[in-house]
Design an enzyme around this catalytic site. Sequence first.
Site, short mmCIF file in Angstrom:
data_model
loop_
_atom_site.label_atom_id
_atom_site.label_comp_id
_atom_site.label_asym_id
_atom_site.label_seq_id
_atom_site.Cartn_x
_atom_site.Cartn_y
_atom_site.Cartn_z
CG HIS A 230 -1.94 1.09 1.20
ND1 HIS A 230 -1.67 2.35 1.67
CD2 HIS A 230 -3.21 1.12 0.76
CE1 HIS A 230 -2.75 3.11 1.52
NE2 HIS A 230 -3.69 2.39 0.97
CG LEU A 265 -9.75 -0.98 -0.18
CD1 LEU A 265 -9.09 -1.92 -1.18
CD2 LEU A 265 -10.47 0.14 -0.92
CG ASP A 266 -6.18 -0.23 1.17
OD1 ASP A 266 -5.58 -1.15 0.58
OD2 ASP A 266 -6.50 0.84 0.61
CB SER A 267 -9.02 -3.13 6.83
OG SER A 267 -9.50 -1.84 6.52
#
Length: 322
Positions: A230, A265-267
Site C-alpha cells: 500500500h 479494503l486496506d484493512s
Amino acid sequence: MIRRISLRASGFAKNSFLKSSRFHGESLDSSVSPVLIPGVHVFHCQDAVGIVAKLSDCIAAKGGNILGYDVFVPENNNVFYSRSEFIFDPVKWPRNQVDEDFQTIAQTYDALNSVVRVPSIDPKYKIALLLSKQDHCLVEMLHKWQDGKLPVDITCVISNHERASNTHIMRFLERHGIPYHYVSTTKDNKREDEILELVKDTDFLVLARYMQILAGNFLKGYGKDVINIHHGLLPSFKGGNPAKQAFDAGVKLIGATSHFVTEELDSGPIIEQMVESVSHRDNLRSFVQKSEDLEKKCLTKAIKSYCELRVLPYGTNKTVVF
C-alpha cells in the site's frame, strides 16, 4: 512482552556462528560443517508451563543445536508464540521425522500453528505476481529473485496492462522462462475466474501494485494468503494519486505498508511498514521517487519475512513478526 534468546553453538568459532545464524533460504556455510543443515520452526498455542523446554529437548534429543530462539507471550493474553533456528544432521534426523516429532508436541499442546521449513531440502514457495501499470515493485522483486535473495519460485506475472515485447521487463521474463499473462479488465468484468485458474498451483500471491480490488469470492476461491503493498502508512491518503495528495498536504513523513489482503479494503493484518522524511525542498518528482523506493523495499522485506516463517497471525487483525 518479548523474550529473546540467542544461543551460541558450542564448539563453533564466533565468526562461524554468525554466518550460520544468517542462513535464511541458504545452505549452512560448509566451513562450519558439511553435514549439518539449517531448519526453522514456528509454534503457536495457548501458553503453558514447559513449552520451551519441550521444543528445545525435541531438537537436542536428535543431536540438533539451536542457533536462535524468539518467544512472544502477550501481556494479559494467554497465548504463546515461538520461532527457533536450528541446525541438524538429516542422516540422524530425517526430514519427515522432523515433522513428526514437532507434530507430536503440537498435539500435546493443541497448537494452532506448528510449521517447519528446511530451506536446503524443502521446495521454494511458488508465487504469482500481479501488477497494473507501475512496475517498480516488480522490477525490484525480479532482481532480488535473480540474485538469489528472494527464496521463491515465480510461476508467472499477471497484469491488466499490456506491455510491449521489447521492454526490459518482457525481455527479462522471456529470458528466465516466466510467463506473462495480460488479462484485460473492466469495471464490470475483473476476469477473476481466469486469474484463479492461472494461480491455482501457487502457495501465495503478491500484489505488486495491482490497482484492482479483489472480490471476496476470489479470496475465498483462492483460499491462501495474498500480500499487498500500500502506498502509505495505513490509514492514509486514499484514492488516486496518493503521492500528490500527500505532497499537496505538505506532509513531513511518507511511508509504505505491506499487509495481508482481506475483504475489507486496506484493512488486513500489517506485515511491514517503512517511513522516510520529506521536506519543503522535495519536488513532486523526488517525492514520488522516495515513495516508490519505500514501496519496493517494504514489499520485498515482507515477502522475505513471510518465506522465512517470521510472520504469524496475532488476534483478529494483527501479526507477530519475529
